[in-house]
Design a protein around this motif. Structure first.
Motif, short mmCIF file in Angstrom:
data_model
loop_
_atom_site.label_atom_id
_atom_site.label_comp_id
_atom_site.label_asym_id
_atom_site.label_seq_id
_atom_site.Cartn_x
_atom_site.Cartn_y
_atom_site.Cartn_z
N GLY A 161 0.81 -1.21 0.00
CA GLY A 161 0.00 0.00 0.00
C GLY A 161 0.85 1.26 0.00
N ARG A 162 0.43 2.23 0.79
CA ARG A 162 1.08 3.55 0.80
C ARG A 162 2.03 3.73 1.98
NH1 ARG A 162 -3.23 7.96 -1.29
NH2 ARG A 162 -3.61 6.96 -3.27
N ASN A 163 2.64 2.71 2.41
CA ASN A 163 3.54 2.80 3.55
C ASN A 163 4.78 3.61 3.16
OD1 ASN A 163 5.48 2.18 5.62
ND2 ASN A 163 4.13 0.49 6.21
N PRO A 164 5.16 4.61 3.95
CA PRO A 164 6.29 5.47 3.57
C PRO A 164 7.65 4.78 3.62
CG PRO A 164 5.45 6.07 5.74
CD PRO A 164 4.50 5.05 5.17
N ILE A 165 7.74 3.60 4.20
CA ILE A 165 9.02 2.89 4.25
C ILE A 165 9.30 2.15 2.94
CG2 ILE A 165 8.15 0.72 5.20
CD1 ILE A 165 11.35 2.41 6.33
N LEU A 166 8.29 1.97 2.10
CA LEU A 166 8.44 1.15 0.90
C LEU A 166 9.47 1.65 -0.11
CD1 LEU A 166 4.81 -0.09 0.33
CD2 LEU A 166 6.74 -1.32 1.29
N PRO A 167 9.61 2.95 -0.35
CA PRO A 167 10.67 3.36 -1.28
C PRO A 167 12.06 2.95 -0.82
CG PRO A 167 9.08 5.13 -1.05
CD PRO A 167 8.73 4.07 -0.03
N VAL A 168 12.35 3.12 0.46
CA VAL A 168 13.66 2.73 0.99
C VAL A 168 13.81 1.22 0.98
CG1 VAL A 168 15.15 2.78 3.04
CG2 VAL A 168 13.84 4.81 2.39
N ARG A 224 8.03 5.42 -4.66
CA ARG A 224 7.58 6.73 -4.17
C ARG A 224 6.41 7.24 -5.01
NH1 ARG A 224 8.28 11.92 -5.31
NH2 ARG A 224 9.69 11.52 -7.04
N LYS A 225 6.51 7.12 -6.31
CA LYS A 225 5.44 7.62 -7.20
C LYS A 225 4.22 6.72 -7.19
CE LYS A 225 8.57 10.16 -10.13
NZ LYS A 225 9.22 10.26 -11.45
N ALA A 226 4.42 5.43 -7.11
CA ALA A 226 3.29 4.50 -7.13
C ALA A 226 2.48 4.56 -5.84
CB ALA A 226 3.78 3.07 -7.37
N ALA A 227 3.10 4.97 -4.76
CA ALA A 227 2.40 5.04 -3.47
C ALA A 227 1.56 6.30 -3.35
CB ALA A 227 3.39 4.96 -2.32
N ASN A 228 1.73 7.24 -4.25
CA ASN A 228 0.96 8.50 -4.17
C ASN A 228 -0.37 8.37 -4.84
OD1 ASN A 228 2.81 9.91 -2.68
ND2 ASN A 228 3.94 10.55 -4.48
N ALA A 239 18.77 0.89 -7.65
CA ALA A 239 18.21 1.41 -6.39
C ALA A 239 17.41 2.68 -6.63
CB ALA A 239 19.34 1.67 -5.39
N TYR A 240 17.91 3.55 -7.49
CA TYR A 240 17.20 4.80 -7.81
C TYR A 240 15.86 4.49 -8.47
CZ TYR A 240 16.12 9.35 -9.81
OH TYR A 240 15.49 10.52 -10.15
N ALA A 241 15.86 3.56 -9.43
CA ALA A 241 14.62 3.19 -10.11
C ALA A 241 13.61 2.62 -9.11
CB ALA A 241 14.90 2.18 -11.22
N ALA A 242 14.08 1.81 -8.19
CA ALA A 242 13.18 1.22 -7.19
C ALA A 242 12.61 2.30 -6.28
CB ALA A 242 13.93 0.18 -6.36
N PHE A 243 13.46 3.19 -5.80
CA PHE A 243 13.01 4.24 -4.88
C PHE A 243 11.97 5.13 -5.55
CE2 PHE A 243 13.14 8.33 -2.81
CZ PHE A 243 13.12 7.99 -1.47
N GLN A 244 12.28 5.59 -6.77
CA GLN A 244 11.37 6.50 -7.45
C GLN A 244 10.06 5.81 -7.85
OE1 GLN A 244 11.52 9.70 -7.64
NE2 GLN A 244 13.54 9.80 -6.73
N THR A 245 10.14 4.58 -8.27
CA THR A 245 8.92 3.86 -8.64
C THR A 245 8.02 3.67 -7.43
OG1 THR A 245 10.06 2.71 -10.43
CG2 THR A 245 8.01 1.72 -9.64
#
Length: 156
Positions: free
Chosen positions: A76-83, A152-156, A144-150
């Motif tokens: 879901g939208r958990n803020p820990i997911l990008p990291v 971050r954007k998918a959770a919004n 890592a950058y692709a994972a973080f950004q994906t």
């Protein structure tokens, strides 16, 4: 011809349905799901690198993309997911490089990949660390950058 319109009494309207609750996700399921995805995508990355004898940054980004999508889909939208996605992607890209190294050693020296990945893993890892090149480090960053950004954007 004129018609008189009389609105119905307020009591006769039906209430609109309540909005669907936001999907909260399950972080306990997202972590192992994303970890398994990282290993599977990393293995595919290593196999492809070994088959074509070339490194491709888009594949490292693809590992990150897949890991992040699974993490967000399950978590879901958990803020820990990008990291979390970025860290697991680093592990997946590492798994790909180690598999590629093991396949290369098998081709040159005849030692089976299964043996290298199990009983001789410490030596395989040391060989990989001793022979890492700068482009590999760049591809870790790309993944890592692709994972973080994906994530971050998918959770919004």
């Amino acid at each position: 011809m004129s018609q008189n319109f009389t609105p119905p009494a307020p009591d006769s309207y039906t209430a609109a349905p309540a909005p669907a609750p936001a999907r909260s996700g399950n972080i306990g399921l997202a972590i192992p799901g994303a970890a398994v995805t990282a290993l599977a995508a990393g293995a595919a990355y290593g196999g492809i690198m070994s088959a074509i004898n070339f490194q491709i940054g888009y594949l490292a980004a693809g590992v990150g993309f897949l890991v992040a999508l699974v993490a967000v889909r399950l978590g879901g939208r958990n803020p820990i997911l990008p990291v979390l996605s970025a860290v697991l992607t680093l592990g997946g890209v590492y798994a790909g490089y180690v598999l590629d190294t093991a396949i290369g050693i098998e081709k040159r020296q005849g030692i089976p990949v299964g043996e290298l990945l199990t009983t001789d893993f410490a030596n395989l890892n040391q060989y990989y660390v001793d022979n890492i090149d700068p482009i590999s480090i760049l591809f870790y960053g790309i993944g890592a950058y692709a994972a973080f950004q994906t994530a971050r954007k998918a959770a919004n």
